[in-house]
Write a protein that holds these residues in place. Structure first.
Motif, PDB file in Angstrom:
ATOM      1  N   ILE A 391      -1.133   3.106   5.702  1.00  9.23           N
ATOM      2  CA  ILE A 391      -1.570   2.199   4.374  1.00  9.23           C
ATOM      3  C   ILE A 391      -2.707   2.273   3.991  1.00  9.23           C
ATOM      4  CG2 ILE A 391      -0.834   0.083   3.283  1.00  9.23           C
ATOM      5  CD1 ILE A 391       1.587  -0.196   5.225  1.00  9.23           C
ATOM      6  N   ARG A 392      -3.697   2.018   4.782  1.00  8.67           N
ATOM      7  CA  ARG A 392      -5.040   1.739   4.208  1.00  8.67           C
ATOM      8  C   ARG A 392      -5.694   3.018   3.680  1.00  8.67           C
ATOM      9  NH1 ARG A 392      -8.746   2.693   8.964  1.00  8.67           N
ATOM     10  NH2 ARG A 392      -7.403   3.680  10.763  1.00  8.67           N
ATOM     11  N   HIS A 393      -5.343   4.235   4.255  1.00 12.45           N
ATOM     12  CA  HIS A 393      -5.782   5.449   3.751  1.00 12.45           C
ATOM     13  C   HIS A 393      -5.206   5.528   2.155  1.00 12.45           C
ATOM     14  CE1 HIS A 393      -6.068   6.049   7.976  1.00 12.45           C
ATOM     15  NE2 HIS A 393      -7.246   6.672   7.829  1.00 12.45           N
ATOM     16  N   MET A 394      -4.027   5.419   2.061  1.00  8.31           N
ATOM     17  CA  MET A 394      -3.351   5.653   0.723  1.00  8.31           C
ATOM     18  C   MET A 394      -3.597   4.695  -0.339  1.00  8.31           C
ATOM     19  SD  MET A 394       0.085   7.429   1.904  1.00  8.31           S
ATOM     20  CE  MET A 394       1.010   5.725   2.371  1.00  8.31           C
ATOM     21  N   LYS A 395      -3.643   3.427   0.104  1.00 10.48           N
ATOM     22  CA  LYS A 395      -4.174   2.435  -0.742  1.00 10.48           C
ATOM     23  C   LYS A 395      -5.608   2.560  -1.287  1.00 10.48           C
ATOM     24  CE  LYS A 395      -1.010  -1.205  -0.697  1.00 10.48           C
ATOM     25  NZ  LYS A 395      -0.548  -2.612  -1.312  1.00 10.48           N
ATOM     26  N   THR A 396      -6.503   3.167  -0.418  1.00 10.93           N
ATOM     27  CA  THR A 396      -8.019   3.519  -0.687  1.00 10.93           C
ATOM     28  C   THR A 396      -7.883   4.637  -1.645  1.00 10.93           C
ATOM     29  OG1 THR A 396      -8.649   2.401   1.331  1.00 10.93           O
ATOM     30  CG2 THR A 396     -10.016   4.030   0.153  1.00 10.93           C
ATOM     31  N   GLN A 397      -7.150   5.630  -1.501  1.00  9.11           N
ATOM     32  CA  GLN A 397      -7.168   6.837  -2.314  1.00  9.11           C
ATOM     33  C   GLN A 397      -6.643   6.558  -3.697  1.00  9.11           C
ATOM     34  OE1 GLN A 397      -6.189  11.466  -2.962  1.00  9.11           O
ATOM     35  NE2 GLN A 397      -5.234  10.670  -1.155  1.00  9.11           N
ATOM     36  N   VAL A 398      -5.593   5.690  -3.836  1.00  7.89           N
ATOM     37  CA  VAL A 398      -5.201   5.156  -5.222  1.00  7.89           C
ATOM     38  C   VAL A 398      -6.496   4.661  -5.860  1.00  7.89           C
ATOM     39  CG1 VAL A 398      -3.850   3.265  -6.311  1.00  7.89           C
ATOM     40  CG2 VAL A 398      -2.735   4.685  -4.465  1.00  7.89           C
ATOM     41  N   ALA A 399      -6.975   3.657  -5.359  1.00  2.64           N
ATOM     42  CA  ALA A 399      -8.340   3.160  -5.824  1.00  2.64           C
ATOM     43  C   ALA A 399      -9.277   3.965  -6.245  1.00  2.64           C
ATOM     44  CB  ALA A 399      -8.596   1.999  -5.080  1.00  2.64           C
TER      45      ALA A 399
END
Length: 546
Positions: A391-399
């Protein structure tokens, strides 16, 4: 949800919210296609389990609408579940030659080579599946024939990156050129479904060519025996190590069945043409220590792999003080304890270890932020859909994607049904996902009774109680108790005597309902164990009636 309508949907059944076990579905006009069908490896929270598979309940219910399975590349987290599901899903598989060779071997191992249709698509080849058009785009990664997929649909084009990086000096294969990728972007991309693994890295992953130069320098400076451990599937690294052995004037030995399979598959598909001939273990041990280099599996701490057996003195390859082990691989999170155990065994022998922390002898196959930013610029997607990450990886890529100017980005997890078009992106539904485990020869739910009982047993221990009843329902003889893993040690005899006295004293009259009696005994024994140990062991009661 039953069928996709006049729309383009994306649904991850694995790999979104976790690293590994990648399974992605695209749907439109009533049909689905699957991109990748991977597995992951178990951690200590799955006692007795090695392999974890995705739960494909959703697509199994709708398999008549599934057109096929398209595989991007040959890593286990993208193809490892194929032999477990391909026959039941009963749809054709599509892969480029190297990946197809790995899949074919997997199907042969389980006797399914004649039951599953495996279509070999040329590198950079194209094919159609119903309303979908697929084009393979070579892309740099840590395995031969890493590919992105360009997916044409009536509602827009998808750029599905697979696992990738940018590499100015690829040792194996020729990735798509910047000009090719720019042209794809200029022609219009609705959505980019993108690897998130290394999104926290503010530097690019680095080049395989740079690793080759460093390995050559490091090995050239060593005058004792050298063992190099790396991921077996990293064909580019194997090519490099072959060149290192030749330059250093060392004979090459390979230890590990997965390495043997990869090398064989590489040669069948035109790779590793200049890989030097290898010697067997006996010859390797007979040569002067400075004249041999060994490539071994087991850099992630796998006890049964070659390096683990070498460290534990159960392999024909032996190491002694002053020999060197080079870890040309990244330590995967979760494997720290297992790797540490092997490294301690090697240290006890006086073996010198070199990891990527001491020397630049490994690069990742996944993109850091500069590579992501470059790919965004080339592809120019309207929508960014991060996958292949926690989750932390994907949310960071969204941002990060939004910061870099991508108009829209969406965070999704396994089970989220995302409408990409029209009027996307939007989460429009939720489907059940989960995990299955391979337990011996059986596939069972990861959260089912078997594993839950096993976890409880591992944590609290187990007590078995056997009680005999005569024809009138009276206890005869002494109840028999056996314990496994209950922390009583020296107090075991006193505990058992107390529990037997409680049972016999409480049930001096004929027993009525057997089921109620068994449950009462179970609670009595567990309560007593808790009083003595603070643990709540699993208690099983067997009543034998005369």
């Amino acid at each position: 949800m039953t069928k996709p309508k006049k729309e383009l949907l994306f649904l991850a059944l694995g790999g979104s919210g976790e690293i590994g076990m990648n399974v992605n579905l695209y749907g439109c006009d009533g049909k689905w296609v699957m991109v990748d069908l991977g597995m992951t490896f178990a951690d200590p929270s799955y006692p007795g389990i090695d392999l974890i598979l995705p739960d494909l309940e959703f697509i199994e219910k709708h398999r008549k609408d599934l057109l096929g399975i398209v595989l991007t590349h040959g890593h286990e987290d993208h193809i490892g579940a194929v032999p477990y599901f391909a026959a039941d899903l009963d749809v054709p598989l599509f892969a480029t030659p190297f990946t197809a060779g790995l899949i074919r071997r997997k199907l042969e191992e389980v006797g399914l080579q004649n039951d599953v249709e495996l279509n070999i698509i040329p590198n950079e080849g194209s094919f159609d599946l119903g309303p979908f058009g697929f084009r393979y785009l070579p892309i740099a990664h840590s395995i031969a024939e890493g590919n992105a997929m360009l997916i044409d649909t009536p509602y827009g084009r998808i750029f599905h990156t697979g696992d990738w990086k940018l590499d100015d000096e690829p040792v194996l294969g020729v990735p798509s050129s910047p000009e090719t990728l720019k042209k794809i972007g200029d022609d219009g991309i609705l959505a980019m479904v993108c690897d998130s693994t290394n999104v926290f890295n503010d530097k690019a992953s680095g080049s395989e060519g740079e690793v080759r130069r460093n390995l050559m320098r490091v090995v050239d400076e060593i005058d004792t025996r050298v063992v190099v451990t790396t991921f077996a599937s990293n064909a580019a690294r194997l090519q490099t190590l072959g060149e290192v052995a030749i330059q250093a004037g060392r004979k090459l030995c390979v230890a590990g069945r997965s390495l043997d399979r990869i090398i064989e598959n590489c040669r069948e598909n035109g790779y590793l043409k200049d890989f030097p001939p290898t010697i067997d273990f006996q010859e390797a041990m007979s040569l002067p220590r400075g004249d041999v280099m060994i490539i071994a599996t087991g850099g992630q701490g796998e006890a049964r792999a070659a390096l683990g057996r070498i460290a534990g003195d159960s392999h024909q390859i032996k190491l002694s003080e002053g020999d060197h082990v080079l870890f040309s691989s990244k330590q995967i999170p979760g494997n720290e304890i297992a790797i540490g155990r092997i490294q301690n065994q090697l240290a006890a022998k006086g073996v010198v270890m070199i990891t990527e922390r001491q020397e630049h002898i490994h690069v990742s196959g996944h993109p850091g932020q500069p590579e992501l930013a470059q790919m965004y610029e080339w592809i120019k997607p309207e929508i960014l859909v991060p996958v292949h990450g926690e989750i932390r990886h994907m949310k960071t890529q969204v941002a990060f994607g939004l910061e870099q100017g991508i108009p829209k980005a969406i965070f999704q997890q396994n089970g989220d049904v995302v409408r990409l078009a029209p009027n996307g992106p939007k989460i429009v539904g939720q489907e059940r996902t989960g995990r299955l485990v391979v337990d011996g020869d059986v596939i069972i739910p990861a959260d089912g009774r078997t594993l839950n009982d096993r976890r409880k047993t591992a944590h609290n221990g187990m007590i078995s109680v056997a009680i005999g009843l005569d024809h009138k329902g009276n206890i005869f003889g002494q109840p028999v108790l056996k314990m496994h893993g209950v922390p009583l040690e020296e107090d075991e005899e006193d505990f058992l005597d107390e529990v037997v006295d409680k049972i016999v004293g409480k049930y001096s009259k004929p027993v009525g309902d057997i089921d109620k009696f068994n449950e009462a005994i179970r609670l009595l024994v567990r309560r007593s164990a808790t009083e003595w140990t603070g643990k709540k062991p699993i208690v099983s009661v067997l009543t034998v009636e005369a």
